[in-house]
Enzyme design. Structure first.
Site, PDB file in Angstrom:
ATOM      1  N   GLU A 181      -2.198 -72.730  35.326  1.00  0.00           N
ATOM      2  CA  GLU A 181      -3.392 -72.271  34.620  1.00  0.00           C
ATOM      3  C   GLU A 181      -3.227 -70.866  34.038  1.00  0.00           C
ATOM      4  O   GLU A 181      -4.079 -70.000  34.222  1.00  0.00           O
ATOM      5  CB  GLU A 181      -4.608 -72.350  35.545  1.00  0.00           C
ATOM      6  CG  GLU A 181      -4.864 -73.744  36.077  1.00  0.00           C
ATOM      7  CD  GLU A 181      -5.971 -73.829  37.112  1.00  0.00           C
ATOM      8  OE1 GLU A 181      -6.633 -72.800  37.368  1.00  0.00           O
ATOM      9  OE2 GLU A 181      -6.161 -74.918  37.679  1.00  0.00           O
ATOM     10  N   ASN A 224       1.432 -76.361  34.828  1.00  0.00           N
ATOM     11  CA  ASN A 224       0.343 -77.232  35.252  1.00  0.00           C
ATOM     12  C   ASN A 224      -0.985 -76.611  34.841  1.00  0.00           C
ATOM     13  O   ASN A 224      -1.185 -75.400  35.008  1.00  0.00           O
ATOM     14  CB  ASN A 224       0.398 -77.406  36.781  1.00  0.00           C
ATOM     15  CG  ASN A 224      -0.599 -78.417  37.307  1.00  0.00           C
ATOM     16  OD1 ASN A 224      -0.584 -79.578  36.914  1.00  0.00           O
ATOM     17  ND2 ASN A 224      -1.480 -77.988  38.209  1.00  0.00           N
ATOM     18  N   HIS A 260      -8.801 -83.455  35.515  1.00  0.00           N
ATOM     19  CA  HIS A 260     -10.088 -83.494  36.211  1.00  0.00           C
ATOM     20  C   HIS A 260     -11.126 -83.920  35.171  1.00  0.00           C
ATOM     21  O   HIS A 260     -11.595 -83.110  34.375  1.00  0.00           O
ATOM     22  CB  HIS A 260     -10.432 -82.132  36.804  1.00  0.00           C
ATOM     23  CG  HIS A 260      -9.530 -81.714  37.914  1.00  0.00           C
ATOM     24  ND1 HIS A 260      -9.478 -82.388  39.123  1.00  0.00           N
ATOM     25  CD2 HIS A 260      -8.639 -80.697  38.013  1.00  0.00           C
ATOM     26  CE1 HIS A 260      -8.590 -81.801  39.914  1.00  0.00           C
ATOM     27  NE2 HIS A 260      -8.067 -80.787  39.263  1.00  0.00           N
ATOM     28  N   GLU A 289      -3.605 -84.197  38.948  1.00  0.00           N
ATOM     29  CA  GLU A 289      -4.804 -83.941  39.751  1.00  0.00           C
ATOM     30  C   GLU A 289      -5.974 -84.807  39.293  1.00  0.00           C
ATOM     31  O   GLU A 289      -7.114 -84.360  39.237  1.00  0.00           O
ATOM     32  CB  GLU A 289      -5.187 -82.459  39.683  1.00  0.00           C
ATOM     33  CG  GLU A 289      -4.093 -81.503  40.140  1.00  0.00           C
ATOM     34  CD  GLU A 289      -4.501 -80.038  40.120  1.00  0.00           C
ATOM     35  OE1 GLU A 289      -5.725 -79.749  40.139  1.00  0.00           O
ATOM     36  OE2 GLU A 289      -3.609 -79.171  40.102  1.00  0.00           O
ATOM     37  N   ASP A 291      -9.103 -86.936  38.900  1.00  0.00           N
ATOM     38  CA  ASP A 291     -10.307 -87.506  39.482  1.00  0.00           C
ATOM     39  C   ASP A 291     -11.320 -87.666  38.347  1.00  0.00           C
ATOM     40  O   ASP A 291     -11.164 -87.080  37.277  1.00  0.00           O
ATOM     41  CB  ASP A 291     -10.882 -86.684  40.648  1.00  0.00           C
ATOM     42  CG  ASP A 291     -10.984 -85.194  40.372  1.00  0.00           C
ATOM     43  OD1 ASP A 291     -11.149 -84.796  39.204  1.00  0.00           O
ATOM     44  OD2 ASP A 291     -10.908 -84.405  41.331  1.00  0.00           O
TER      45      ASP A 291
END
Length: 379
Positions: A181, A224, A260, A289, A291
């Site tokens: 990030e 990432n 996400h 990651e 979801d």
């Protein structure tokens, strides 16, 4: 570059048109076998459904917001959770346990207990590990963020941390999220809130990749980030930076999208296109990651339509990865709502994972399994 797996998208999409009922384990029509709810028979596992060489993983719950919840540490205390973790997945990512504030809580002290336990668990269950994360603006300990260090001292602290942590697990980590990030949503480097970039300049990013490679030459080294699923200002910034680093000979191996997602917004339909352009640079790519959160009133439950939409998002994300030649790692950020980070950080949203609080499989789980099986048949 497309692999033969790209044909799975239409097959899996067709599978999603079939009725899906939360909590009922559907059978693979081709198998002729009918698993019971909660079945973890070999043929009914995500890891067994996946094509050879493809890793389907999950975050290992622990640390972070879990310390403030009214339950003990999931990984160490919940036997059923660990059983599913070991049986369903062939890749694991420490959710918080390798972040600076947990693994390096004091300047002269490391705490490897939680990370060691996860790596050992993975080895016992024939799983690979994604290391997460080494250079980040968040979840740093107070001694680091509030310390009065010279540039040389700060640089030495980062190098020593990388050498110590990566070196401890050398040969045991498949992929490292080296820089996490580092850009904001407008594609600008975080020159204010990232201590490393603010104090040491952008060149520290290349140095971090070099130091990780020195400590573990076999690990694959990744950028990432969230919000980079589409071709946009943020992913463009990573594309330009990666090109520059590769020209310099910096050992960057991969680019990963966190994914996400929320049903409040449309699915990032250019995900595959975005991954493809990084693949064309010679990089590996990954979904790290995933979801899919949704709006559900307090005390309510998702509707069948909401669960179908969620399953569609999970399936499309997996299909996009499978369609890209060197996208071989696909990780969901937790597999049960019982330990999901989402309700803690997104008010009014939840139910983001593929299993309920009591580990009943949702349509999203079945969508992933069907997509993986279709890919394996085409592989």
């Amino acid at each position: 570059m497309r692999s033969v797996r790209f044909a799975t998208a239409s097959l899996a999409a067709a599978a999603l048109s079939l009725p899906l009922v939360a909590g009922v384990a559907t059978a693979d029509p081709a198998s002729g076998r009918h698993p019971a709810p909660h079945s973890h028979a070999k043929f009914d596992r995500l890891r067994e459904a996946a094509p050879d060489g493809f890793y389907v993983g999950t975050a290992v719950a622990g640390g972070g917001h879990h310390l403030e919840q009214d339950y003990p540490d999931p990984f160490t205390s919940d036997k059923k959770y660990r059983k599913i973790l070991g049986r369903q997945f062939n890749s694991v990512s420490p959710e918080n346990q390798m972040k600076w504030e947990f693994i390096h809580p004091e300047r002269d002290r490391y705490d490897f207990s939680a990370a060691d336990a996860i790596v050992t668990f993975a080895e016992r269950h024939d799983q690979v590990v994604r290391g997460h994360t080494l250079l980040w603006h968040s979840q740093n300990p107070q001694w680091l963020e509030q310390g009065d260090f010279s540039d040389d001292e700060l640089r030495a602290i980062l190098r020593e941390h990388i050498t110590t942590v990566v070196g401890r697990y050398a040969g045991r980590i498949q992929q490292w999220d080296v820089a996490n990030e580092i850009f904001d949503d407008q594609g600008r480097l975080r020159t204010q809130d990232n201590i490393w970039i603010r104090e040491l300049g952008p060149g520290i990013i290349a140095d971090a990749f070099r130091w990780v490679h020195e400590a573990d030459p076999k690990a694959k080294l990744f950028f990432n980030d969230y919000g980079v699923e589409s071709v946009n200002a943020k992913s463009d910034a990573y594309y330009a930076l990666t090109q520059d680093l590769l020209r310099q000979g910096v050992p960057v191996d991969g680019f990963s999208v966190q994914a996400h997602l929320s049903t409040r917004y449309g699915f990032p339909g250019d995900l595959e296109t975005n991954l493809e352009r990084f693949d064309a640079l010679g990089l590996e790519t990954a979904v790290t990651e995933l979801d899919v959160r949704m709006d559900v009133p307090a005390g309510g439950v998702p509707t069948a339509a909401q669960q179908k939409q969620q399953a569609d998002y999970y399936q499309r994300a997996l299909s996009a990865c499978l369609a890209v030649e060197d996208c071989n790692s696909f990780t969901i950020w937790g597999f049960t709502d019982k330990y999901s980070w989402v309700p803690v950080f997104f008010e009014g949203e939840g139910f983001a994972t593929v299993m309920t609080d009591d580990f009943v499989r949702k349509p999203a789980f079945h969508a992933l399994r069907s997509t993986l099986r279709a890919a394996a048949r085409e592989h």
